[in-house]
Design a protein around this motif. Structure first.
Motif: not given
Ligand code: IPE
Ligand code: IPE
Ligand code: MG
Length: 245
Positions: A11, A67, A71
């Motif tokens: 995802m 971040e 999360l």
């Molecule tokens: C995926 O989206 C989710 C996680 C890895 C937690 P990303 O956060 O990697 O999104 P991009 O790749 O930076 O756009």
């Protein structure tokens, strides 16, 4: 139509989705949580037996602290909000990856979701969180070494089946189809062992923009493919069910 039994998904693209809107990355993760429901609904509708979602990699712990904090909050909220409904829809929830790195609170929620839903059999939903394919191989190797050291296993008994049995997801058919959103064409340390013969499908669609039409395109593409598992096309034609190991 030939439907995959097991779908594995990276995802990806939450951060870029938010950045394109000049919003903080975490807004993208929040939007991504909605896309998870779309994907689960799709699997239930199409009779897919197993869905494995890569939610957080062992390498993602290296991201900025704020971040990661956001999360974890999202993860916690999703567990609180979604588990009862998933249980009602007969989804069995499981987690793979290094749980020790999560807080006690999150770990307790993971265990209770697994316990509550363990007898469900309509869809096995595995969330890969703090998961790494290399780490999975390391742990299986260590388990084998311990059994050899304890005299319960002979080195010449170590074969593919013995390794496989000690890897994550060993009780499921290996993934038939892999989907990665977000436009990058790589595996990023997902199911390295398990995806030896998985069909790969990539889309530019960012994860928060996921819709059923995109998933249907992936399934249509999958249905057209000939999986040969190292054999010839003629052999496969003569043997309609080659298995998915
Ligand atoms: C995926 O989206 C989710 C996680 C890895 C937690 P990303 O956060 O990697 O999104 P991009 O790749 O930076 O756009
Ligand atoms: C893979 O995405 C992991 C998840 C989606 C959870 P990443 O965004 O971490 O992968 P890279 O860094 O682009 O390879
Ligand atoms: Mg990414």
């Amino acid at each position: 139509m030939n439907i995959p039994r097991h779908l594995a998904v990276i995802m990806d693209g939450n951060g870029r989705w938010a950045e394109r809107r000049k919003r903080p990355r975490i807004i993208g993760h929040r939007a991504g949580a909605r896309a998870v429901n779309i994907c689960i609904d799709f699997c239930l509708e199409h009779g897919i037996e197993a869905l494995t979602l890569f939610a957080f990699s062992s390498e993602n712990w290296g991201r900025p602290e704020d971040e990661i904090g956001a999360l974890m909050k999202l993860f916690m909220n999703a567990l609180d909000r979604e588990v009862d409904e998933l249980h009602r829809r007969q989804v069995r929830i499981r987690f793979i990856g290094d749980r020790e790195r999560f807080s006690d609170k999150i770990r307790a929620r993971m265990t209770s979701a697994e316990t509550q839903t363990r007898d469900n059999s309509r869809l096995t939903l595995t969330i890969a969180a703090s998961y790494g394919g290399r780490q999975d191989i390391v742990l299986a190797t260590r388990a084998l070494a311990e059994e050899v050291a304890a005299g319960r296993l002979q080195p010449d008994q170590i074969d593919e089946a013995a390794v496989h049995a000690r890897m994550a997801l060993s009780d499921l058919p290996t993934p038939d189809l892999f989907i990665r959103t977000g436009g990058d064409h790589r595996i990023s340390n997902f199911l390295l062992w398990q995806m030896a013969y998985t069909e790969l499908w990539f889309t530019e669609t960012l994860w928060p923009e996921l819709d059923a039409a995109t998933l249907r395109r992936a399934l249509d593409d999958y249905a057209q493919r000939e999986r040969r598992f190292g054999l010839t096309g003629a052999q496969i034609a003569a043997q309609p069910d080659p298995g998915t190991a």
